[in-house]
Structure formats: structure tokens, C-alpha cells
Scaffold this active site. Structure first.
Site, PDB file in Angstrom:
ATOM      1  N   VAL A  86       7.462  -2.816  -1.991  1.00 51.44           N
ATOM      2  CA  VAL A  86       6.410  -3.398  -1.158  1.00 51.44           C
ATOM      3  C   VAL A  86       6.360  -2.703   0.196  1.00 51.44           C
ATOM      4  O   VAL A  86       7.349  -2.668   0.929  1.00 51.44           O
ATOM      5  CB  VAL A  86       6.627  -4.914  -0.971  1.00 51.44           C
ATOM      6  CG1 VAL A  86       5.533  -5.497  -0.075  1.00 51.44           C
ATOM      7  CG2 VAL A  86       6.656  -5.625  -2.314  1.00 51.44           C
ATOM      8  N   LYS A  87       5.199  -2.164   0.508  1.00 46.30           N
ATOM      9  CA  LYS A  87       4.997  -1.405   1.739  1.00 46.30           C
ATOM     10  C   LYS A  87       4.467  -2.344   2.822  1.00 46.30           C
ATOM     11  O   LYS A  87       3.418  -2.967   2.656  1.00 46.30           O
ATOM     12  CB  LYS A  87       4.005  -0.278   1.468  1.00 46.30           C
ATOM     13  CG  LYS A  87       4.118   0.935   2.360  1.00 46.30           C
ATOM     14  CD  LYS A  87       3.209   2.015   1.789  1.00 46.30           C
ATOM     15  CE  LYS A  87       3.244   3.284   2.604  1.00 46.30           C
ATOM     16  NZ  LYS A  87       2.285   4.273   2.065  1.00 46.30           N
ATOM     17  N   VAL A  88       5.194  -2.414   3.942  1.00 44.71           N
ATOM     18  CA  VAL A  88       4.902  -3.374   5.006  1.00 44.71           C
ATOM     19  C   VAL A  88       4.739  -2.635   6.339  1.00 44.71           C
ATOM     20  O   VAL A  88       5.543  -1.753   6.650  1.00 44.71           O
ATOM     21  CB  VAL A  88       6.054  -4.406   5.129  1.00 44.71           C
ATOM     22  CG1 VAL A  88       5.794  -5.386   6.256  1.00 44.71           C
ATOM     23  CG2 VAL A  88       6.249  -5.154   3.811  1.00 44.71           C
TER      24      VAL A  88
END
Length: 218
Positions: A86-88
Site C-alpha cells: 500500500v502506497k501512502v
């Protein structure tokens, strides 16, 4: 050093995978749009399609900027496939989300990092990867490679396990320089990987070998 390709183009991903050196993929809404992939359902399906091509991690980006919705989106992305990371974004609620995901065992990539302080926060929050954008720093006459070097020093000082993912790679020399500095991962266009193959002496040498072989077998 891991090689990731930064694209949503399935043909380029397949080509890099077939080369035998691909370790993963990074992508984002802009790259999806470039390939004509729009709409939530189509985007989610495309992430799965990418995961079915590569063996390694695939970074999938949340578009929310508040904690609750980042968590909601991130959990949905993580459920798509075991390879999803998951890219945050590096914002205050993003750091909170990194910690939440870390505690839940969900792997993360903290993106849009432009300073050592931001990278330190990401590591403290338990990010799996941190993505300093060296190419974008170079674009504004700032030394992006120095940022990679500073993050490497800080992480080594304290034994952080967060991997440095050198992002916005522009060309082959960026790859070489990041490898020298000790970046754990690079992500860039297919051209930056293909460029490593090229050297005029290789071409000259191969042409000579083939010429001599033909002489000896004519």
C-alpha cells in the site's frame, strides 16, 4: 539491489519480467490514467493483472488524504493480492496510516519523500519502503542523490529495516549512482534498465566474434 519498473503498461512489465531481473512494480493514478485505466473497478482489476505478471511487490497507491479513508482504501488494496504494497503519501495522516498498517501487518510504501526528516518519520512509523524522489529534486537543481545518501546513513545508524526505494529514476546513470550509494531498490522506466545493457565495445566485440566465426566456417 532490487529493480522495480515504474509503469502501468502491461507490455513493458512483461518485457521487464522476461528479462529475468524484475523484482517488482510501482505505479500511481497518473500512470494508470496514461494507459487509459480509469474508474475504481478498472484500476483495481489492473493491479491484479500486474500482480499476475510479476513475482515481486506491486505498490498500489491510495488517493485519500485523510486517515480514515486512507485506511479504508489501503485495506481494500491489500486484500486484492498478497503482492500488493500500500502506497501512502508523506503527510501527517499518512504517517498515522503507516503506523496503523504496520501494526496490522500490511506492507507499505511511503511516497513523495523529499527530505531526510520525512524518511526518518516513515521508518519510525514502520514503512516497508520509503520512496525519495531523486529525479524530481534534480529537476529543480537540487542533489537528489545526496538525499539517498543521507537516508542511507540515518537508516544504518539506527538499524531501520525500511528499504530505500529510489524513485523518479530518469536514466541509467541514476541506477548506477543509487547502487553505489546503497539504495535497496530502484524504480524507473524500462529504458533505465535496458540502458544497462548497452556499451559500444560489446557491440564491436560481438561483431568481431561473428565475423571471425563466419571466416572460419565458410
Amino acid at each position: 539491489m532490487k529493480f522495480f519498473i515504474d509503469t502501468a503498461n502491461l507490455d513493458q512489465i512483461k518485457e521487464a519480467q522476461e528479462l529475468g531481473v524484475l523484482d517488482g512494480v510501482t505505479t500511481n493514478p497518473s500512470l494508470m490514467a496514461k494507459e487509459g485505466i480509469t474508474g475504481k473497478d478498472n484500476i483495481l482489476k489492473h493491479y491484479v493483472d500486474i500482480c499476475n505478471i510479476v513475482d515481486g511487490d506491486v505498490s498500489a497507491e491510495v488517493v485519500a488524504t485523510d486517515f480514515d479513508n486512507m485506511v479504508k482504501e489501503g485495506e481494500e488494496l491489500a486484500e486484492l493480492h498478497e503482492q500488493i504494497v500500500v502506497k501512502v503519501p508523506m503527510i501527517k495522516d499518512g504517517v498515522k496510516a503507516l503506523k496503523y498498517f504496520s501494526d496490522k501487518g500490511i506492507r507499505t510504501n511511503c511516497t513523495l519523500v523529499f527530505s531526510p526528516g520525512q524518511a526518518l518519520l516513515a521508518a519510525k512509523a514502520g514503512a516497508t519502503y520509503v520512496s525519495p524522489f531523486l529525479g524530481r529534486l534534480d529537476d529543480i537543481s537540487t542533489d537528489g542523490l545526496n538525499l539517498i545518501s543521507e537516508i542511507r546513513l540515518i537508516y544504518d545508524n539506527y538499524g531501520f529495516e525500511t528499504q530505500i526505494l529510489a524513485a523518479s529514476i530518469r536514466h541509467t546513470m541514476h541506477v548506477i549512482d543509487c547502487a553505489k550509494i546503497g539504495a535497496d531498490v530502484m524504480t524507473g522506466p524500462l529504458s533505465s534498465i535496458d540502458g544497462l545493457l548497452k556499451h559500444p565495445l560489446t557491440d564491436i566485440g560481438l561483431a568481431k566474434f561473428l565475423e571471425d566465426y563466419k571466416k572460419g566456417n565458410s
